[in-house]
Design an enzyme around this catalytic site. Structure first.
Site, PDB file in Angstrom:
ATOM      1  N   ASP A 146     -22.252  41.965  31.399  1.00 28.88           N
ATOM      2  CA  ASP A 146     -22.146  42.082  32.851  1.00 28.88           C
ATOM      3  C   ASP A 146     -21.911  43.507  33.345  1.00 28.88           C
ATOM      4  O   ASP A 146     -21.369  43.725  34.426  1.00 28.88           O
ATOM      5  CB  ASP A 146     -21.016  41.177  33.334  1.00 28.88           C
ATOM      6  CG  ASP A 146     -19.740  41.386  32.525  1.00 28.88           C
ATOM      7  OD1 ASP A 146     -19.599  42.470  31.919  1.00 28.88           O
ATOM      8  OD2 ASP A 146     -18.889  40.474  32.489  1.00 28.88           O
TER       9      ASP A 146
ATOM     10  N   GLU B 241     -24.845  36.457  26.228  1.00 26.52           N
ATOM     11  CA  GLU B 241     -23.540  36.199  26.877  1.00 26.52           C
ATOM     12  C   GLU B 241     -23.736  35.853  28.359  1.00 26.52           C
ATOM     13  O   GLU B 241     -23.164  36.472  29.262  1.00 26.52           O
ATOM     14  CB  GLU B 241     -22.581  37.374  26.723  1.00 26.52           C
ATOM     15  CG  GLU B 241     -21.127  37.005  26.957  1.00 26.52           C
ATOM     16  CD  GLU B 241     -20.182  38.206  26.878  1.00 26.52           C
ATOM     17  OE1 GLU B 241     -20.144  39.001  27.811  1.00 26.52           O
ATOM     18  OE2 GLU B 241     -19.492  38.334  25.857  1.00 26.52           O
TER      19      GLU B 241
ATOM     20  N   GLU C  53     -18.340  43.201  37.735  1.00 25.41           N
ATOM     21  CA  GLU C  53     -19.002  42.424  36.673  1.00 25.41           C
ATOM     22  C   GLU C  53     -19.389  41.008  37.098  1.00 25.41           C
ATOM     23  O   GLU C  53     -20.431  40.501  36.680  1.00 25.41           O
ATOM     24  CB  GLU C  53     -18.103  42.378  35.425  1.00 25.41           C
ATOM     25  CG  GLU C  53     -17.951  43.712  34.701  1.00 25.41           C
ATOM     26  CD  GLU C  53     -16.865  44.602  35.300  1.00 25.41           C
ATOM     27  OE1 GLU C  53     -16.232  44.206  36.310  1.00 25.41           O
ATOM     28  OE2 GLU C  53     -16.647  45.703  34.763  1.00 25.41           O
TER      29      GLU C  53
ATOM     30  N   HIS D  60      -8.392  48.414  31.268  1.00 21.43           N
ATOM     31  CA  HIS D  60      -9.408  49.279  31.888  1.00 21.43           C
ATOM     32  C   HIS D  60     -10.077  48.723  33.139  1.00 21.43           C
ATOM     33  O   HIS D  60     -10.948  49.366  33.706  1.00 21.43           O
ATOM     34  CB  HIS D  60     -10.510  49.611  30.869  1.00 21.43           C
ATOM     35  CG  HIS D  60     -11.445  48.467  30.612  1.00 21.43           C
ATOM     36  ND1 HIS D  60     -11.140  47.425  29.794  1.00 21.43           N
ATOM     37  CD2 HIS D  60     -12.689  48.206  31.078  1.00 21.43           C
ATOM     38  CE1 HIS D  60     -12.142  46.564  29.750  1.00 21.43           C
ATOM     39  NE2 HIS D  60     -13.104  47.009  30.534  1.00 21.43           N
TER      40      HIS D  60
ATOM     41  N   ARG E  30     -11.628  47.847  36.619  1.00 18.92           N
ATOM     42  CA  ARG E  30     -11.776  48.586  37.879  1.00 18.92           C
ATOM     43  C   ARG E  30     -10.985  47.983  39.037  1.00 18.92           C
ATOM     44  O   ARG E  30     -10.426  48.702  39.852  1.00 18.92           O
ATOM     45  CB  ARG E  30     -13.255  48.575  38.275  1.00 18.92           C
ATOM     46  CG  ARG E  30     -13.969  49.879  38.061  1.00 18.92           C
ATOM     47  CD  ARG E  30     -15.395  49.793  38.621  1.00 18.92           C
ATOM     48  NE  ARG E  30     -16.031  51.086  38.611  1.00 18.92           N
ATOM     49  CZ  ARG E  30     -16.526  51.679  37.544  1.00 18.92           C
ATOM     50  NH1 ARG E  30     -16.443  51.104  36.363  1.00 18.92           N
ATOM     51  NH2 ARG E  30     -17.091  52.862  37.639  1.00 18.92           N
TER      52      ARG E  30
ATOM     53  N   HIS F  84      -8.295  53.935  27.333  1.00 12.17           N
ATOM     54  CA  HIS F  84      -9.682  54.059  27.794  1.00 12.17           C
ATOM     55  C   HIS F  84      -9.882  55.439  28.424  1.00 12.17           C
ATOM     56  O   HIS F  84      -8.970  55.970  29.072  1.00 12.17           O
ATOM     57  CB  HIS F  84      -9.937  52.951  28.819  1.00 12.17           C
ATOM     58  CG  HIS F  84     -11.386  52.701  29.111  1.00 12.17           C
ATOM     59  ND1 HIS F  84     -12.152  53.585  29.825  1.00 12.17           N
ATOM     60  CD2 HIS F  84     -12.210  51.672  28.778  1.00 12.17           C
ATOM     61  CE1 HIS F  84     -13.381  53.096  29.929  1.00 12.17           C
ATOM     62  NE2 HIS F  84     -13.446  51.943  29.297  1.00 12.17           N
TER      63      HIS F  84
HETATM   64  C1  UD1 Z   1     -17.594  49.917  31.892  1.00  7.26           C
HETATM   65  C2  UD1 Z   1     -18.155  48.636  32.512  1.00  7.26           C
HETATM   66  C3  UD1 Z   1     -17.208  47.466  32.256  1.00  7.26           C
HETATM   67  C4  UD1 Z   1     -16.855  47.340  30.782  1.00  7.26           C
HETATM   68  C5  UD1 Z   1     -16.338  48.681  30.273  1.00  7.26           C
HETATM   69  C6  UD1 Z   1     -16.097  48.614  28.793  1.00  7.26           C
HETATM   70  C7  UD1 Z   1     -19.448  48.754  34.585  1.00  7.26           C
HETATM   71  C8  UD1 Z   1     -19.414  48.909  36.054  1.00  7.26           C
HETATM   72  N1  UD1 Z   1     -18.259  48.805  33.948  1.00  7.26           N
HETATM   73  O1  UD1 Z   1     -16.413  50.259  32.603  1.00  7.26           O
HETATM   74  O2  UD1 Z   1     -17.835  46.260  32.678  1.00  7.26           O
HETATM   75  O3  UD1 Z   1     -15.866  46.347  30.625  1.00  7.26           O
HETATM   76  O4  UD1 Z   1     -17.310  49.700  30.526  1.00  7.26           O
HETATM   77  O5  UD1 Z   1     -15.274  49.658  28.349  1.00  7.26           O
HETATM   78  O6  UD1 Z   1     -20.496  48.605  34.014  1.00  7.26           O
HETATM   79  N2  UD1 Z   1     -15.770  57.728  29.892  1.00  7.26           N
HETATM   80  C9  UD1 Z   1     -15.841  58.770  28.987  1.00  7.26           C
HETATM   81  N3  UD1 Z   1     -16.439  58.548  27.759  1.00  7.26           N
HETATM   82  C10 UD1 Z   1     -16.930  57.338  27.408  1.00  7.26           C
HETATM   83  C11 UD1 Z   1     -16.843  56.275  28.318  1.00  7.26           C
HETATM   84  C12 UD1 Z   1     -16.269  56.486  29.564  1.00  7.26           C
HETATM   85  O7  UD1 Z   1     -15.400  59.878  29.251  1.00  7.26           O
HETATM   86  O8  UD1 Z   1     -17.440  57.210  26.278  1.00  7.26           O
HETATM   87  C13 UD1 Z   1     -15.156  57.965  31.227  1.00  7.26           C
HETATM   88  C14 UD1 Z   1     -16.063  58.838  32.117  1.00  7.26           C
HETATM   89  O9  UD1 Z   1     -15.254  59.672  32.923  1.00  7.26           O
HETATM   90  C15 UD1 Z   1     -16.792  57.785  32.967  1.00  7.26           C
HETATM   91  C16 UD1 Z   1     -15.656  56.790  33.166  1.00  7.26           C
HETATM   92  O10 UD1 Z   1     -14.984  56.720  31.913  1.00  7.26           O
HETATM   93  O11 UD1 Z   1     -17.299  58.318  34.164  1.00  7.26           O
HETATM   94  C17 UD1 Z   1     -16.063  55.417  33.626  1.00  7.26           C
HETATM   95  O12 UD1 Z   1     -17.070  54.839  32.807  1.00  7.26           O
HETATM   96  P1  UD1 Z   1     -17.872  53.543  33.360  1.00  7.26           P
HETATM   97  O13 UD1 Z   1     -18.805  53.064  32.338  1.00  7.26           O
HETATM   98  O14 UD1 Z   1     -18.417  53.824  34.710  1.00  7.26           O
HETATM   99  O15 UD1 Z   1     -16.724  52.481  33.612  1.00  7.26           O
HETATM  100  P2  UD1 Z   1     -15.798  51.728  32.583  1.00  7.26           P
HETATM  101  O16 UD1 Z   1     -14.467  51.614  33.220  1.00  7.26           O
HETATM  102  O17 UD1 Z   1     -15.908  52.334  31.249  1.00  7.26           O
HETATM  103  N1  UDP Z   2     -12.397  48.351  21.077  1.00  5.86           N
HETATM  104  C1  UDP Z   2     -12.627  49.407  20.186  1.00  5.86           C
HETATM  105  N2  UDP Z   2     -11.763  50.475  20.210  1.00  5.86           N
HETATM  106  C2  UDP Z   2     -10.707  50.543  21.060  1.00  5.86           C
HETATM  107  C3  UDP Z   2     -10.504  49.483  21.977  1.00  5.86           C
HETATM  108  C4  UDP Z   2     -11.373  48.397  21.956  1.00  5.86           C
HETATM  109  O1  UDP Z   2     -13.552  49.378  19.391  1.00  5.86           O
HETATM  110  O2  UDP Z   2      -9.963  51.527  21.028  1.00  5.86           O
HETATM  111  C5  UDP Z   2     -13.345  47.214  21.072  1.00  5.86           C
HETATM  112  C6  UDP Z   2     -12.747  45.837  21.067  1.00  5.86           C
HETATM  113  O3  UDP Z   2     -12.511  45.384  19.753  1.00  5.86           O
HETATM  114  C7  UDP Z   2     -13.803  44.994  21.794  1.00  5.86           C
HETATM  115  C8  UDP Z   2     -14.440  45.989  22.732  1.00  5.86           C
HETATM  116  O4  UDP Z   2     -14.063  47.287  22.290  1.00  5.86           O
HETATM  117  O5  UDP Z   2     -14.821  44.547  20.922  1.00  5.86           O
HETATM  118  C9  UDP Z   2     -13.965  45.707  24.114  1.00  5.86           C
HETATM  119  O6  UDP Z   2     -14.312  46.740  24.945  1.00  5.86           O
HETATM  120  P1  UDP Z   2     -13.678  46.906  26.375  1.00  5.86           P
HETATM  121  O7  UDP Z   2     -12.327  46.285  26.396  1.00  5.86           O
HETATM  122  O8  UDP Z   2     -13.790  48.348  26.698  1.00  5.86           O
HETATM  123  O9  UDP Z   2     -14.707  46.104  27.293  1.00  5.86           O
HETATM  124  P2  UDP Z   2     -14.820  44.576  27.753  1.00  5.86           P
HETATM  125  O10 UDP Z   2     -14.905  43.717  26.548  1.00  5.86           O
HETATM  126  O11 UDP Z   2     -13.623  44.270  28.616  1.00  5.86           O
HETATM  127  O12 UDP Z   2     -16.070  44.575  28.562  1.00  5.86           O
END
Ligand code: UD1
Ligand code: UDP
Length: 378
Positions: free
Chosen positions: A96, A118, A132, A216, A218, A249
């Site tokens: 999602d 999923e 999501e 994490h 939003r 995160h």
């Molecule tokens: C995203 C997804 C969320 C998912 C989550 C898993 C959307 C809207 N959100 O949220 O559904 O549960 O990923 O973790 O699709 N960043 C880094 N390095 C990384 C990843 C993220 O620096 O490798 C930082 C950056 O500043 C980036 C910010 O995190 O701009 C937000 O990343 P984003 O993918 O927009 O949102 P998540 O909160 O990670």
């Molecule tokens: N995870 C990981 N390293 C971490 C924290 C989480 O590999 O430091 C894994 C976790 O086991 C799970 C996935 O990341 O499989 C979940 O990701 P996240 O919580 O970011 O996203 P969501 O599942 O809520 O979309």
């Protein structure tokens, strides 16, 4: 020869699509290519390396503190170019995220078939999880194949009027992934694994009791996140004989308040996001988990770890019904009450895992690929 394009962008998508990619690559009448939107960077790289997934196209989308407009618009435009180039017969997305939604939309605009891994998870609150819940509902309107992890998620789709012939109950591919990783953990030199994390973890790590934390979402940024962090701080102070290990995160909306609120507490260890192997190792060793993660709610069953879900609603009600997950929201009183209740009875926590794993048996990817083949090669 049929042409399939897998599109992924974030850590959880890579974890849950890796088994499908591996299985698709074994098929000799299908060419499988992988496109990363690069919605995540470091956190995605960690997973791709562990599962040895090769990226054929990288849209390199991530910007620090990106917003939903950035990722939605850029991803849609860049995917159009890739789709024009490869002309896939089918696009596979997972979950999602904005990547999953925009890839489905970009495929739909070109009338390319969409397979959704999923499918059918619902909280029925469009602002929680945000965005999501809306993303996954949009995808269900466009998908040709809906791979529902549970009977409950299939029922959600049926109730919304999705054609029964497009819905398949397959289990969740996260179980395939974690079983694979568990095997690697068993055969791995634990000393070697710990070397990758030694800077962060307490000495005598193996023998110390600790609670694992991730947050994490939003919709909780700001006041609600502050409240949850305050609860965690009070719990840690009241329980000095436990350590609290928290891989934070990288989203600055999470990282900044967490660092500010929790960095001076002796028994809280704030560490960077861990690679999947290390994280699952920690999950296997911890006492219990505090999280708002979707994937973690599904994974904790494998190691029989009770979990407090710091959210108001969950689309993984199977975990709550099974009795090992507790929905506690962001209210500090409720979080502390449940923490104390679970920790007091931690020695008997195995009792919480009497029912079979609601998320499947680890054979989801094989089922999914079989159905994809039947659909594409008639
Ligand atoms: C995203 C997804 C969320 C998912 C989550 C898993 C959307 C809207 N959100 O949220 O559904 O549960 O990923 O973790 O699709 N960043 C880094 N390095 C990384 C990843 C993220 O620096 O490798 C930082 C950056 O500043 C980036 C910010 O995190 O701009 C937000 O990343 P984003 O993918 O927009 O949102 P998540 O909160 O990670
Ligand atoms: N995870 C990981 N390293 C971490 C924290 C989480 O590999 O430091 C894994 C976790 O086991 C799970 C996935 O990341 O499989 C979940 O990701 P996240 O919580 O970011 O996203 P969501 O599942 O809520 O979309």
């Amino acid at each position: 020869m049929k042409n399939i394009l897998i599109v992924l962008g974030t850590r959880p998508e890579a974890i849950k699509l890796a088994p499908v990619i591996i299985e698709l690559k074994k098929q000799n009448n299908i060419e499988t290519l992988v496109c990363s939107t690069g919605q995540h960077r470091e956190m995605l790289k960690q997973v791709l390396e562990i599962f040895q997934v090769k990226i054929d196209f990288d849209l390199d989308l991530m910007k620090p503190n990106q917003n939903l407009y950035d990722i939605t618009s850029t991803s849609l435009i860049k995917l159009k170019v890739i789709f024009n180039k490869i002309k896939p017969d089918m696009v596979v997305v997972q979950g999602d995220t904005t990547t999953a939604f925009t890839a489905s939309l970009a495929a739909f605009y070109k009338k390319i078939k969409v397979a959704h891994v999923e499918a059918g998870l619902r909280s029925y609150n469009v602002f929680s999880p945000y965005p999501e819940e809306a993303n996954r509902r949009f995808i269900s309107i466009m998908a040709d194949l809906n791979f529902a992890p549970t009977k409950n998620s299939a029922k959600n789709l049926l109730d919304e009027g999705v054609d029964r012939k497009k819905i398949y109950v397959t289990g969740n591919t996260v179980v395939d992934s974690i079983i694979n990783i568990k095997k690697q953990l068993n055969s791995l030199n634990i000393k070697k694994l710990k070397e990758t994390t030694k800077d962060y973890l307490p000495e005598k790590f193996d023998n110390e009791k600790f609670i694992l934390i991730t947050l994490h979402r939003r919709e909780k940024f700001g006041v609600e996140l502050e409240k949850m962090l305050q609860a965690i701080k009070e719990i840690a102070i009241a329980n000095p004989h436990y350590n609290f290990i928290y891989p934070v995160h990288l989203n600055p909306n999470v990282k900044m308040p967490v660092d500010k609120k929790l960095n001076n507490i002796d028994n809280i260890y704030l560490i960077p996001p861990q690679d999947y192997l290390s994280f699952i190792y920690m999950m296997s060793k911890c006492v219990m988990i505090l999280t708002d993660s979707g994937g973690v709610q599904e994974e904790c069953y494998i190691f029989k770890k009770p979990i407090l879900v710091l959210r108001d609603v969950t689309e993984r009600n199977e975990a709550i019904k099974a009795g090992y997950a507790f929905l506690v929201g962001s209210n500090p009183t409720k979080i502390k009450k449940y923490f104390n209740k679970i920790i007091k009875s931690i020695e008997t926590h195995e009792n919480l895992f009497k029912q079979p794993n609601p998320f499947g048996d680890g054979h989801s990817a094989i089922k999914i690929v079989k159905i994809i083949k039947q659909n594409l090669i008639k």
